[in-house]
Design an enzyme around this catalytic site. Structure first.
Site, PDB file in Angstrom:
ATOM      1  N   LYS A 220       0.834  -1.211   0.000  1.00 51.88           N
ATOM      2  CA  LYS A 220       0.000   0.000   0.000  1.00 51.88           C
ATOM      3  C   LYS A 220       0.866   1.257   0.000  1.00 51.88           C
ATOM      4  CE  LYS A 220      -3.868   0.242   2.363  1.00 51.88           C
ATOM      5  NZ  LYS A 220      -4.864   0.386   3.458  1.00 51.88           N
ATOM      6  N   ARG A 283      -5.198  -7.566   5.940  1.00 53.63           N
ATOM      7  CA  ARG A 283      -5.615  -8.968   6.045  1.00 53.63           C
ATOM      8  C   ARG A 283      -7.023  -9.198   5.516  1.00 53.63           C
ATOM      9  NH1 ARG A 283      -4.857  -6.337  10.582  1.00 53.63           N
ATOM     10  NH2 ARG A 283      -6.478  -6.053  12.148  1.00 53.63           N
TER      11      ARG A 283
END
Length: 557
Positions: A220, A283
């Site tokens: 990210k 996750r």
């Protein structure tokens, strides 16, 4: 049916401590009763027990009758969920409220699998069109790679795809690729590099041709230590094949990130950057652009089936009444085992080799989400939270650690996952596999008494060693067939189980501050290990000694 009022974030934070709720206190009192009734007696007293404690939905039969529960216990657990405000918390999540209170973010992984036309808003903006725009770009790129139309710098088609990521940027895609290997393209080699240990990169690229290899760098921030170390090693590996021509990076690397500046600095064309959003936790991101490697492997159609399976379970969790709600029941039984029966671990045991990474994936999903000791209000919890999640596929585990589950001194609740229709129909393999599932749950539940063993004529000196006490709790999930859609349903079921448990435990299931301290300390230690001059160390005595020993072994005085 009147709509429920969605609680504000401040209302979620200020709710009473879990152990003050009447149902919690009643459950605690119930668990302390002496002479807890065993499973033999529970089944003997209720001829309908198996059906009473079995729920079916979405092709999944969930048998939880082999847990140390009865109707009264389940009633209290459902009361606990109501008193804890689980449904309101759930509605706040689906409504885009900023329930990740420590990072002031919405939690909307459910938007990643919403169908076109759905409306899911964050700060008044419908995010579903943005999701489908990215999915469309992913699909077009995946089809180019799969069709041999994405060419490397020398004009040769890409035949190898390597995802570089770690944590949520690796575990989900790697698990999904293994689970859907049956539907993966035979024309592509797909691999995953995560560990900063150079052995991982070396072994994953040893037999590959750089001119035919595409790397997907999944980060990210595009600053993650492990991922970017591996990405720069991959870049050197590729450029070496092209005599250092930096232009080669644009054809052999794409990015899944939100940091366009760092992506461009690395040498990746930002037109080949696939983004996602801060309301997607790592996750929970395998069905976002993080799943690009998965989509390339199995194709956009199968990836959409995976997303549809996620959405099936999202809707089930959102709309099914608590007593017929798979994730709700699964979570509540887990609360009973962990908090009232003192079970410190849960074994997840999929009887399907394609799910060989499933337990590892759930380790992060559950333990990073709910492995917390502070409530939403910032108070130290006064109750247990997440148990240790572990396991591996059956029947391999039966010849490794099941001995401890059957006869050890610790109670280990087990989730058994099995499929009625095998993906690969070979002889009688599958009947033998399924027979082992049913046999294990029966043996764990009912065991074998000393009297029964002696009646078989076993030597009295040996007989005590063969006693199986039973009362080892198990859940059995008998599913129709492993498919991309079923995989999505199962993953989402565990996601929502985690949500319910986190809601009851009053923890924030969507941050991971415990991961950060070690990262920060590592950044300080790296230059101390590499310095040519002897560094001035300011750690504790043990860490200082280890650094000095390592430097000595590496010839750095």
């Amino acid at each position: 049916m009147p709509s429920r009022k969605i609680p504000s974030v401040s209302e979620l934070v200020s709710r009473p401590a879990t152990n003050r709720l009447p149902a919690w206190k009643a459950l605690a009192a119930r668990s302390r009763r002496s002479g807890r009734t065993g499973l033999r007696d529970l089944f003997a007293a209720d001829s309908r027990r198996a059906s009473r404690f079995t729920v079916e939905a979405l092709g999944i039969t969930f048998d939880h009758s082999k847990h140390l529960i009865d109707t009264k216990t389940m009633d209290l657990l459902f009361d606990l969920a109501e008193e804890a405000g689980v449904t309101g918390h759930r509605d706040a999540m689906f409504a885009g409220e900023r329930i990740n209170v420590t990072e002031d973010r919405a939690v909307l992984h459910v938007a990643l699998r919403a169908p076109k036309g759905a409306v899911i808003e964050v700060d008044g903006e419908n995010v579903v069109p943005h999701v489908h725009e990215v999915l469309g770009r992913m699909g077009r790129f995946a089809n180019k790679v799969r069709g041999g139309r994405w060419l490397g710098h020398s004009g040769r088609p890409v035949r190898n795809v390597i995802n570089i990521g770690i944590g949520g940027s690796d575990l989900g895609p790697a698990m999904a690729y293994d689970a859907m290997r049956k539907w993966a393209s035979d024309d592509l080699t797909v691999r995953f590099v995560s560990n900063v240990d150079a052995n991982d990169f070396v072994e994953k690229t040893r037999d590959l041709d750089p001119e035919e290899t595409l790397f997907i760098v999944s980060s990210k921030t595009f600053t993650t230590l492990e991922t970017m170390t591996n990405a720069h090693t991959a870049r050197r590996w590729v450029l070496k094949a092209f005599d250092g021509d930096k232009a080669a990076a644009a054809r052999h690397f794409v990015a899944v990130s939100t940091n366009a500046a760092e992506v461009e600095k690395f040498g990746i064309d930002t037109a080949n950057m696939f983004g996602f959003w801060d309301w997607v936790g790592g996750r929970y991101s395998m069905d976002s652009a993080i799943g690009l490697s998965t989509m390339i492997a199995v194709g956009p159609k199968r990836f959409r089936e995976l997303l549809d399976g996620f959405h099936d379970m999202d809707e089930h969790f959102r709309t099914a009444p608590p007593r017929r709600n798979l994730p709700m029941i699964q979570a509540l039984i887990g609360i009973w085992n962990a908090c009232f029966l003192d079970a410190d671990t849960v074994a997840v045991l999929p009887y399907d080799q394609y799910l060989d990474r499933f337990s590892a994936y759930l380790q992060q999903l559950e333990m990073e989400s709910n492995g917390k000791h502070v409530t939403l209000a910032g108070k130290h919890v006064s109750w247990g939270t997440c148990p240790v999640i572990w396991g591996q596929p059956g029947t391999n585990g039966q010849h490794a650690f099941y001995q401890m589950i059957h006869q050890g001194t610790r109670i280990v609740p087990c989730d058994f996952l099995v499929f009625a229709d095998p993906v690969n129909k070979v002889g009688d393999h599958h009947d033998k596999l399924v027979a082992n599932v049913f046999a294990q749950t029966e043996a764990l539940a009912f065991g074998k008494t000393l009297e029964e063993i002696l009646a078989e004529g076993v030597d009295p000196k040996v007989a005590p060693h063969k006693v199986m006490e039973g009362d080892r709790p198990t859940s059995t999930f008998l599913c129709d067939k492993l498919s991309p859609r079923m995989l999505g349903r199962l993953i989402a079921m565990y996601e929502h189980k985690v949500f319910v448990q986190g809601s009851i435990w009053r923890v924030n299931s969507f941050d991971q501050w415990g991961v950060e301290l070690g990262k920060k300390l590592a950044q300080a230690i790296i230059p101390e290990l590499r310095s040519k001059d002897r560094p001035r160390l300011k750690h504790d005595g043990s860490t200082n000694a280890l650094i000095r020993k390592y430097r000595g072994l590496r010839g750095r005085s």
